[in-house]
Design a protein around this motif. Sequence first.
Motif, PDB file in Angstrom:
ATOM      1  N   TYR A 193       0.842  -1.201   0.000  1.00  0.00           N
ATOM      2  CA  TYR A 193       0.000   0.000   0.000  1.00  0.00           C
ATOM      3  C   TYR A 193       0.876   1.250   0.000  1.00  0.00           C
ATOM      4  O   TYR A 193       1.897   1.306   0.697  1.00  0.00           O
ATOM      5  N   PHE A 194       0.453   2.195  -0.790  1.00  0.00           N
ATOM      6  CA  PHE A 194       1.003   3.535  -0.672  1.00  0.00           C
ATOM      7  C   PHE A 194      -0.039   4.322   0.118  1.00  0.00           C
ATOM      8  O   PHE A 194      -1.073   4.713  -0.402  1.00  0.00           O
ATOM      9  N   GLY A 195       0.252   4.500   1.368  1.00  0.00           N
ATOM     10  CA  GLY A 195      -0.783   5.039   2.230  1.00  0.00           C
ATOM     11  C   GLY A 195      -1.876   4.009   2.339  1.00  0.00           C
ATOM     12  O   GLY A 195      -1.668   2.927   2.868  1.00  0.00           O
ATOM     13  N   SER A 196      -3.043   4.321   1.788  1.00  0.00           N
ATOM     14  CA  SER A 196      -4.142   3.346   1.769  1.00  0.00           C
ATOM     15  C   SER A 196      -4.368   2.788   0.377  1.00  0.00           C
ATOM     16  O   SER A 196      -5.255   1.953   0.174  1.00  0.00           O
ATOM     17  N   ALA A 197      -3.629   3.283  -0.582  1.00  0.00           N
ATOM     18  CA  ALA A 197      -3.871   2.881  -1.974  1.00  0.00           C
ATOM     19  C   ALA A 197      -3.094   1.608  -2.281  1.00  0.00           C
ATOM     20  O   ALA A 197      -1.863   1.584  -2.163  1.00  0.00           O
ATOM     21  N   PRO A 198      -3.805   0.580  -2.681  1.00  0.00           N
ATOM     22  CA  PRO A 198      -3.121  -0.675  -2.987  1.00  0.00           C
ATOM     23  C   PRO A 198      -2.339  -0.576  -4.291  1.00  0.00           C
ATOM     24  O   PRO A 198      -2.720   0.121  -5.207  1.00  0.00           O
ATOM     25  N   LEU A 199      -1.247  -1.324  -4.342  1.00  0.00           N
ATOM     26  CA  LEU A 199      -0.426  -1.457  -5.544  1.00  0.00           C
ATOM     27  C   LEU A 199      -0.250  -2.952  -5.801  1.00  0.00           C
ATOM     28  O   LEU A 199       0.121  -3.703  -4.897  1.00  0.00           O
ATOM     29  N   ALA A 200      -0.578  -3.364  -7.017  1.00  0.00           N
ATOM     30  CA  ALA A 200      -0.557  -4.813  -7.321  1.00  0.00           C
ATOM     31  C   ALA A 200       0.291  -5.088  -8.545  1.00  0.00           C
ATOM     32  O   ALA A 200       0.493  -4.217  -9.405  1.00  0.00           O
ATOM     33  N   LEU A 201       0.770  -6.319  -8.617  1.00  0.00           N
ATOM     34  CA  LEU A 201       1.462  -6.812  -9.813  1.00  0.00           C
ATOM     35  C   LEU A 201       0.547  -7.872 -10.435  1.00  0.00           C
ATOM     36  O   LEU A 201       0.083  -8.784  -9.736  1.00  0.00           O
ATOM     37  N   ALA A 202       0.261  -7.737 -11.713  1.00  0.00           N
ATOM     38  CA  ALA A 202      -0.673  -8.649 -12.363  1.00  0.00           C
ATOM     39  C   ALA A 202      -0.039  -9.257 -13.602  1.00  0.00           C
ATOM     40  O   ALA A 202       0.714  -8.589 -14.320  1.00  0.00           O
ATOM     41  N   GLU A 203      -0.353 -10.497 -13.839  1.00  0.00           N
ATOM     42  CA  GLU A 203       0.150 -11.191 -15.024  1.00  0.00           C
ATOM     43  C   GLU A 203      -1.041 -11.745 -15.775  1.00  0.00           C
ATOM     44  O   GLU A 203      -1.899 -12.419 -15.198  1.00  0.00           O
ATOM     45  N   ALA A 204      -1.077 -11.491 -17.055  1.00  0.00           N
ATOM     46  CA  ALA A 204      -2.114 -12.072 -17.915  1.00  0.00           C
ATOM     47  C   ALA A 204      -1.432 -12.929 -18.970  1.00  0.00           C
ATOM     48  O   ALA A 204      -0.392 -12.555 -19.497  1.00  0.00           O
ATOM     49  N   ARG A 205      -2.019 -14.061 -19.214  1.00  0.00           N
ATOM     50  CA  ARG A 205      -1.472 -14.955 -20.234  1.00  0.00           C
ATOM     51  C   ARG A 205      -2.594 -15.442 -21.127  1.00  0.00           C
ATOM     52  O   ARG A 205      -3.727 -15.602 -20.683  1.00  0.00           O
ATOM     53  N   ALA A 206      -2.250 -15.723 -22.341  1.00  0.00           N
ATOM     54  CA  ALA A 206      -3.201 -16.358 -23.269  1.00  0.00           C
ATOM     55  C   ALA A 206      -2.410 -17.265 -24.182  1.00  0.00           C
ATOM     56  O   ALA A 206      -1.242 -17.020 -24.464  1.00  0.00           O
ATOM     57  N   ALA A 207      -3.061 -18.303 -24.625  1.00  0.00           N
ATOM     58  CA  ALA A 207      -2.372 -19.250 -25.513  1.00  0.00           C
ATOM     59  C   ALA A 207      -3.373 -19.922 -26.424  1.00  0.00           C
ATOM     60  O   ALA A 207      -4.561 -20.040 -26.102  1.00  0.00           O
ATOM     61  N   VAL A 208      -2.874 -20.363 -27.561  1.00  0.00           N
ATOM     62  CA  VAL A 208      -3.661 -21.170 -28.487  1.00  0.00           C
ATOM     63  C   VAL A 208      -2.915 -22.479 -28.679  1.00  0.00           C
ATOM     64  O   VAL A 208      -1.719 -22.479 -28.977  1.00  0.00           O
ATOM     65  N   ARG A 209      -3.614 -23.587 -28.493  1.00  0.00           N
ATOM     66  CA  ARG A 209      -3.013 -24.929 -28.734  1.00  0.00           C
ATOM     67  C   ARG A 209      -3.813 -25.590 -29.843  1.00  0.00           C
ATOM     68  O   ARG A 209      -5.042 -25.665 -29.794  1.00  0.00           O
ATOM     69  N   GLU A 210      -3.090 -26.080 -30.808  1.00  0.00           N
ATOM     70  CA  GLU A 210      -3.723 -26.694 -31.966  1.00  0.00           C
ATOM     71  C   GLU A 210      -3.597 -28.203 -31.883  1.00  0.00           C
ATOM     72  O   GLU A 210      -2.517 -28.726 -31.536  1.00  0.00           O
ATOM     73  N   ARG A 211      -4.665 -28.875 -32.236  1.00  0.00           N
ATOM     74  CA  ARG A 211      -4.645 -30.335 -32.218  1.00  0.00           C
ATOM     75  C   ARG A 211      -4.464 -30.864 -33.639  1.00  0.00           C
ATOM     76  O   ARG A 211      -5.232 -30.522 -34.542  1.00  0.00           O
ATOM     77  N   VAL A 212      -3.453 -31.697 -33.808  1.00  0.00           N
ATOM     78  CA  VAL A 212      -3.234 -32.386 -35.083  1.00  0.00           C
ATOM     79  C   VAL A 212      -3.017 -33.865 -34.765  1.00  0.00           C
ATOM     80  O   VAL A 212      -2.153 -34.186 -33.937  1.00  0.00           O
ATOM     81  N   ASP A 213      -3.807 -34.717 -35.397  1.00  0.00           N
ATOM     82  CA  ASP A 213      -3.705 -36.173 -35.160  1.00  0.00           C
ATOM     83  C   ASP A 213      -3.795 -36.509 -33.674  1.00  0.00           C
ATOM     84  O   ASP A 213      -3.064 -37.355 -33.171  1.00  0.00           O
TER      85      ASP A 213
END
Lengths: 304, 650
Positions: free
Chosen positions: A77-97
Amino acid sequence: MFTRLVLRCRKRLAAAGMAPAAGMPAVLPFRDEDATIRPARLIEDAELRAHPVPAAAPFDAPVAFLDGTQRTELLGYFGSAPLALAEARAAVRERVDGLFTTVVRERQVYLVGRRAALAEFGGEPDGVEALELPEGPLHPLRDLAEIRRAVDRVRGNLELAAADAFRRQRGGWLILDGSLSGSPTLAEDPRAIGIVKSHSTLPFDGADLERYLRLPPAHRTSVFEPTPGFRPVLAWALRLWPWEGRDLFHGLVRVEVAAVNGSPERADDISRALLAERLPVSGGPQWDRLLYGTHTVQQFLRAE
Amino acid sequence: MTETPVTRHPIGRVVATELKPSTPHQFYFWTARESAVGIGAIVCVSAGGRTVYGVVTDGSAYSDLPTPMMDVLGADGDPASPPAPSARSEIRLYLASVLRQEPAEPLQPVPIGPVHLATDEDVALALRMEGYTVGERATGIPVGVYAAGGLESPVSLDCDFLLGPEAAHLNISGVSGLATKTSAVEFLLTSIFQTFPAHKGSVAAVCFNVKGPDLCFLDQPAELAAADRGLYDRMGLAAEPFRDVRYFAPFRPDGVNLNTLRTNEALAESTEPLVWGLREVLDFAEVVMNKDDVDAKADAFIDFLAERVVGREFYDPSLRGKAFQVQSFADLDEFFRAIFDFMEALGKGGEVWRTHHVATIRKVRNRLSNISTRSKGLVTDDGGVNDLPWGSFRDRSVQVIDVAGLDPLAQDLVFARVVSKLREHLERRDLGVDHVVVFVDELNKYAPADGPDTYVRKMLLDLSERGRYLGLVLFSAQQFRSQVQRRVVGNAGTSVFGRMDMDELATPQYATLSPATKIKLATLPKGELMLRHPHFTQPIFVRFPRPAVMTGREGVERFPPAVELPFAEAVARQLRSLDRRVSADAVRLAVDGRREDDVRRALAATRRSRPDDPFAYFISVLGKRVVAEPAPTQRRGVRAVAAPEDPYGP
């Protein structure tokens, strides 16, 4: 890697005179989705009906699955203000055979908080972008909810970016975990299918709702337009597994496609392919609605 | 150019978790679904400046299926339902035991890194063979090839640890008929004979054939498949039978037909009788008598016979007033009769002769004649001896002693005497060679884990513990290692395992092997073995080629044993083995009407002397025919005296 980054950022925050945190407070409310009825427009049939789906038959071409994840850690917190670290991920997996390979992966890490907190932190670490919260009266829990919504949006954008990246490489079927109507490109993609597992927003009420929720297994509803005038996607409900003896929502998904795939014949074809995609059973609490292909994307994202 | 690990395509990756950590002695790694890794494969890991070589000892696979019930649900309870379009995520997880780490110190847990299948160079390093297979004084003895992942990498044992002096002896276990124990030993002897280092001197082998015709055709070539020839080439060996083989077999009880399946006339030249006399047996009376038989008194009397009577001129005025020359069992029997005659003549009070009680003397006589009876064919009554070429063993020669047809007591006698003589000559360094490999099958019979302590077992124990310093090396085989005296097998520096019995694998001796390794041992095909050798920190699997010698069965088909002949024909065959010009008819005429003992004596003398004209020599030893004289007419009984009138007579 993300965990090490969290630890480094917490140390830096402490060095800057801010108050580090150990994790998200328990009092934070869960995901905020309002339960609502948003009436849809029937495209097929005069009233909502249940149509039996022909026998399950898998896609006869390569098919890919897309999903994303997010993770947020409260740094302090900076004073009362929260500070966060965020991670976003996305992926595409293809199916063959029968076997999956990852063809697209996207990742972004953000430092999220009010401007003052970001400034006090003294600049983003390498590879991290700043995501500023809107100003306004400060309430730490509201800010935390806002942080989560912001990261949700980031994740959603990342998924769209992954879909675009996939489409630049491949023309095959792409099955997304979620609605197509969030992206104009996907909404018009003739080879995109959205699988919506959540039923917070229901498209019918009254008797139609009852018919909707009592859809028998291996049946689909009539095709309808879920968001008239907003995005030109068409949809139908599909029951993947028998629900009797369980919950009304057990095995029930909403399938969204581009308008070009909204004919009853296409709906049947796509539905029988999706029925085949029930197997193998994915496992976990959402196994009745989570297609295995999507499950492998989640496994991949968790493992990275 | 040798491919370094970093440039080769990895087949797996090391994984380490809290529940499955890497240690300095083992590590886990996963592979793709399709890979050349299996139990026994040698792999290497290079990471963080370290290279680790390991052998795969176990493996498991699992998917992301949460419970089997989910699979049942998905298939609607029908195993024949159409397969799912997606294959489940699956892991193939292997456990490898560390063979070697470079650098060796500090010894640390295996690093996380890519895993590669071993190349030929890796195999040599992993098994520490580079220390003894290269250089001027190399001591490598090829034992087979490591065959996994498309490789056929030669594996060598270190001669210093196989034949001494650092360690010695080899023991091989496995199920009869499937473990190919005899074939493995035959091949290994071939390899030893071809690669024994010149700086270590000479080597020969003595093999005991204990069943059937197994070892009866070591000098005959076998037809080998191309794959086997390829293995020989790979190891730099020539696929050929043994060049210098001599066979020794006792006679049958008739004393003229050999008690072996190697009696075909084509092979007669290299097959000779093994015949011993009283002197040879008396030295080892202890072997064939148990402790209950030989008390201190009997022992003392036997010593008296050995030191004062047998082979010497013995005179005692009480014994018919003449000197005795006891050379044979027949002479000894005559000697005993003289003692008993003396004691009977004394009558009451005549129970002791030269401090030996008559009961003791009778007991010793009975036991010794029992030996003679039970070892008929091996032990002669007439003093004739035909023995191994003590003092003139040739380098790379094989002496095969066929004891398959002998009584177990006689087998023990043969074994004890031959091994003792080998030891004696090696101690005196006058055997003719510097090293001897003794091959014994059915070791559980000679050195059983339980039962009374026998001379043979003690001798084998002594051989296994001290033989290597003399150059006397034991290659032994048995079906069940757990049934052999532990110290005997424990002293074998090299242990070999063919296909094993599952019950045997469940015994505590095999507790250090992983379940997967035990399963592999229980299903090992012919021609594959698991090896333990001092340089190998873990057992490894190798393949060896078929020996280039004829098997027993093939040999019997190609060289059918001669039928057991009547006495005269058998004598003729013996003489013809010395000189093919000898006429069978002439021999028949010569022996017709002669005492069989005389004929046997003459035959033994001819064999010993090896004259230029065997038949003439035989006739001269046989001597002139003694025409039987008519027996004198028997005296009639004394005429009865005329009886007086007997008033009371009939």
